[in-house]
Scaffold this motif. Sequence first.
Motif, PDB file in Angstrom:
ATOM      1  N   UNK A  17       0.819  -1.216   0.000  1.00 27.95           N
ATOM      2  CA  UNK A  17       0.000   0.000   0.000  1.00 27.95           C
ATOM      3  C   UNK A  17       0.854   1.268   0.000  1.00 27.95           C
ATOM      4  N   UNK A  18       1.790   1.376   0.942  1.00 32.02           N
ATOM      5  CA  UNK A  18       2.597   2.593   1.038  1.00 32.02           C
ATOM      6  C   UNK A  18       3.486   2.803  -0.178  1.00 32.02           C
ATOM      7  N   UNK A  19       4.299   1.804  -0.583  1.00 29.04           N
ATOM      8  CA  UNK A  19       5.154   2.042  -1.756  1.00 29.04           C
ATOM      9  C   UNK A  19       4.359   2.347  -3.016  1.00 29.04           C
ATOM     10  N   UNK A  20       3.199   1.704  -3.192  1.00 29.22           N
ATOM     11  CA  UNK A  20       2.390   1.995  -4.376  1.00 29.22           C
ATOM     12  C   UNK A  20       1.837   3.416  -4.332  1.00 29.22           C
ATOM     13  N   UNK A  21       1.442   3.863  -3.157  1.00 31.59           N
ATOM     14  CA  UNK A  21       0.923   5.227  -3.016  1.00 31.59           C
ATOM     15  C   UNK A  21       2.006   6.257  -3.309  1.00 31.59           C
ATOM     16  N   UNK A  22       3.197   6.024  -2.781  1.00 31.29           N
ATOM     17  CA  UNK A  22       4.300   6.945  -3.036  1.00 31.29           C
ATOM     18  C   UNK A  22       4.623   7.001  -4.535  1.00 31.29           C
ATOM     19  N   UNK A  23       4.658   5.843  -5.171  1.00 34.68           N
ATOM     20  CA  UNK A  23       4.935   5.801  -6.606  1.00 34.68           C
ATOM     21  C   UNK A  23       3.839   6.505  -7.390  1.00 34.68           C
ATOM     22  N   UNK A  24       2.588   6.246  -7.016  1.00 35.92           N
ATOM     23  CA  UNK A  24       1.456   6.837  -7.730  1.00 35.92           C
ATOM     24  C   UNK A  24       1.486   8.360  -7.649  1.00 35.92           C
ATOM     25  N   UNK A  25       1.827   8.890  -6.506  1.00 34.88           N
ATOM     26  CA  UNK A  25       1.898  10.347  -6.350  1.00 34.88           C
ATOM     27  C   UNK A  25       2.880  10.965  -7.338  1.00 34.88           C
ATOM     28  N   UNK A  26       4.018  10.319  -7.516  1.00 36.45           N
ATOM     29  CA  UNK A  26       5.035  10.875  -8.408  1.00 36.45           C
ATOM     30  C   UNK A  26       4.641  10.708  -9.874  1.00 36.45           C
ATOM     31  N   UNK A  27       4.036   9.563 -10.210  1.00 38.77           N
ATOM     32  CA  UNK A  27       3.588   9.357 -11.590  1.00 38.77           C
ATOM     33  C   UNK A  27       2.546  10.407 -11.962  1.00 38.77           C
ATOM     34  N   UNK A  28       1.577  10.617 -11.083  1.00 35.86           N
ATOM     35  CA  UNK A  28       0.523  11.587 -11.369  1.00 35.86           C
ATOM     36  C   UNK A  28       1.061  13.006 -11.355  1.00 35.86           C
ATOM     37  N   UNK A  29       2.065  13.266 -10.517  1.00 34.90           N
ATOM     38  CA  UNK A  29       2.680  14.597 -10.478  1.00 34.90           C
ATOM     39  C   UNK A  29       3.263  14.965 -11.834  1.00 34.90           C
ATOM     40  N   UNK A  30       3.754  13.968 -12.570  1.00 36.25           N
ATOM     41  CA  UNK A  30       4.297  14.224 -13.892  1.00 36.25           C
ATOM     42  C   UNK A  30       3.261  14.212 -14.991  1.00 36.25           C
ATOM     43  N   UNK A  31       2.296  13.299 -14.897  1.00 35.91           N
ATOM     44  CA  UNK A  31       1.347  13.119 -15.994  1.00 35.91           C
ATOM     45  C   UNK A  31       0.261  14.193 -16.031  1.00 35.91           C
ATOM     46  N   UNK A  32      -0.250  14.593 -14.864  1.00 31.17           N
ATOM     47  CA  UNK A  32      -1.401  15.501 -14.878  1.00 31.17           C
ATOM     48  C   UNK A  32      -1.105  16.871 -15.482  1.00 31.17           C
ATOM     49  N   UNK A  33       0.021  17.529 -15.182  1.00 30.15           N
ATOM     50  CA  UNK A  33       0.241  18.829 -15.831  1.00 30.15           C
ATOM     51  C   UNK A  33       0.452  18.714 -17.332  1.00 30.15           C
ATOM     52  N   UNK A  34       1.120  17.637 -17.776  1.00 26.05           N
ATOM     53  CA  UNK A  34       1.325  17.444 -19.215  1.00 26.05           C
ATOM     54  C   UNK A  34      -0.018  17.283 -19.917  1.00 26.05           C
ATOM     55  N   UNK A  35      -0.883  16.445 -19.372  1.00 27.48           N
ATOM     56  CA  UNK A  35      -2.183  16.215 -20.002  1.00 27.48           C
ATOM     57  C   UNK A  35      -3.033  17.479 -19.990  1.00 27.48           C
ATOM     58  N   UNK A  36      -3.114  18.142 -18.845  1.00 31.41           N
ATOM     59  CA  UNK A  36      -3.984  19.313 -18.727  1.00 31.41           C
ATOM     60  C   UNK A  36      -3.505  20.469 -19.602  1.00 31.41           C
ATOM     61  N   UNK A  37      -2.208  20.744 -19.595  1.00 30.83           N
ATOM     62  CA  UNK A  37      -1.681  21.888 -20.351  1.00 30.83           C
ATOM     63  C   UNK A  37      -1.761  21.652 -21.852  1.00 30.83           C
ATOM     64  N   UNK A  38      -1.317  20.490 -22.308  1.00 29.21           N
ATOM     65  CA  UNK A  38      -1.290  20.242 -23.753  1.00 29.21           C
ATOM     66  C   UNK A  38      -2.688  20.066 -24.334  1.00 29.21           C
ATOM     67  N   UNK A  39      -3.575  19.413 -23.590  1.00 31.73           N
ATOM     68  CA  UNK A  39      -4.935  19.233 -24.105  1.00 31.73           C
ATOM     69  C   UNK A  39      -5.710  20.541 -24.120  1.00 31.73           C
ATOM     70  N   UNK A  40      -5.395  21.426 -23.189  1.00 34.00           N
ATOM     71  CA  UNK A  40      -6.047  22.737 -23.184  1.00 34.00           C
ATOM     72  C   UNK A  40      -5.702  23.521 -24.440  1.00 34.00           C
ATOM     73  N   UNK A  41      -4.497  23.313 -24.960  1.00 30.46           N
ATOM     74  CA  UNK A  41      -4.054  24.046 -26.143  1.00 30.46           C
ATOM     75  C   UNK A  41      -4.470  23.393 -27.455  1.00 30.46           C
TER      76      UNK A  41
END
Length: 311
Positions: free
Chosen positions: A156-180
């Motif tokens: 649970x803990x290692x997966x949560x830590x990993x997920x936070x970092x993956x989403x930290x990278x993916x969400x701004x890329x998706x939101x910014x590029x798709x907005x444009x």
Amino acid sequence: MKASMLAGSHHWIDITLWVWFSLTALSAIYIAWDLITRTPEMKVMKWGWILVTLYMGPVAFIVYWFSCREPTPGTHEKFIVLLWKQSVGSTIHCMAGDATGIILAAAVTSLLGLPMGVDAVVEYVAGFALGLFIFQALFMKDLLGGTYWQAVKGTLLPEWLSMNTVMAGMIPVMAVLMTRDMRAMEPTSLRFWGIMSIASLVGAALAYPVNWWLVQNGLKHGMGTERALGKGGTQIAAERARLSTTAVHLCTEDNMTRMETGGVSAEAKLSVTLLTIAMLAVGVTLAALYGDFSMRAREIHEMPMSMPMPN
């Protein structure tokens, strides 16, 4: 004139994407062939490498070649023993679950026409659930030992830590590029998948340092091999008995010992947890500042034909 230049730039983007995905297909075919016929990677990691290559294209091929591909027969165990390669394996396993959940959720929510802000929440939940309950707890249950729910608790803990970092990278890329380019919000668009590739690359880059720390401290497994771990995995006690007879696996044996004893202080775990939360907060903030969480894919079909696409 401006419209002509804009059309030209879009044309080159599409050409670049076709080249990228052609190379992606070739990379995935080669890696699948190599894993089936040559490199004795664990079964779950074979699927992980193939999935991640579909997302990350030739970059994943290069990483695979230098970190996992068995250079000569019988050398895989020694080849993957270095910590950086072990950490690559952990990151690939992480991305196979988390990124798959995020991308599938993004496709579904886009088809449903949900706002991008809702998309982000659903994507986080889907990525975390698929990573934890399937790729970690289910596929690694035998390696971790115990029951399925014990495996869920242990990962649970290692997966949560990993997920936070993956989403930290993916969400701004998706939101910014798709907005444009709102057309990129459509799963039927090549640009949607192009943005998912870029987002996956950024997510993996941010996830790697945390996975390196998790592997170093025995909180996650690293790169594996069928000859040591078996096709379906094996319990930690049996694995330690096997590894204790092979000098090249001492690093992995130490890792297994730390997994049993939990030799990481609570303060260290808290510090890394707060770091990943801060990374996720920064990612969400960038997405909110430079993207548009209120945008939805359905708006594309509701726009008047005479209205130009946002860029």
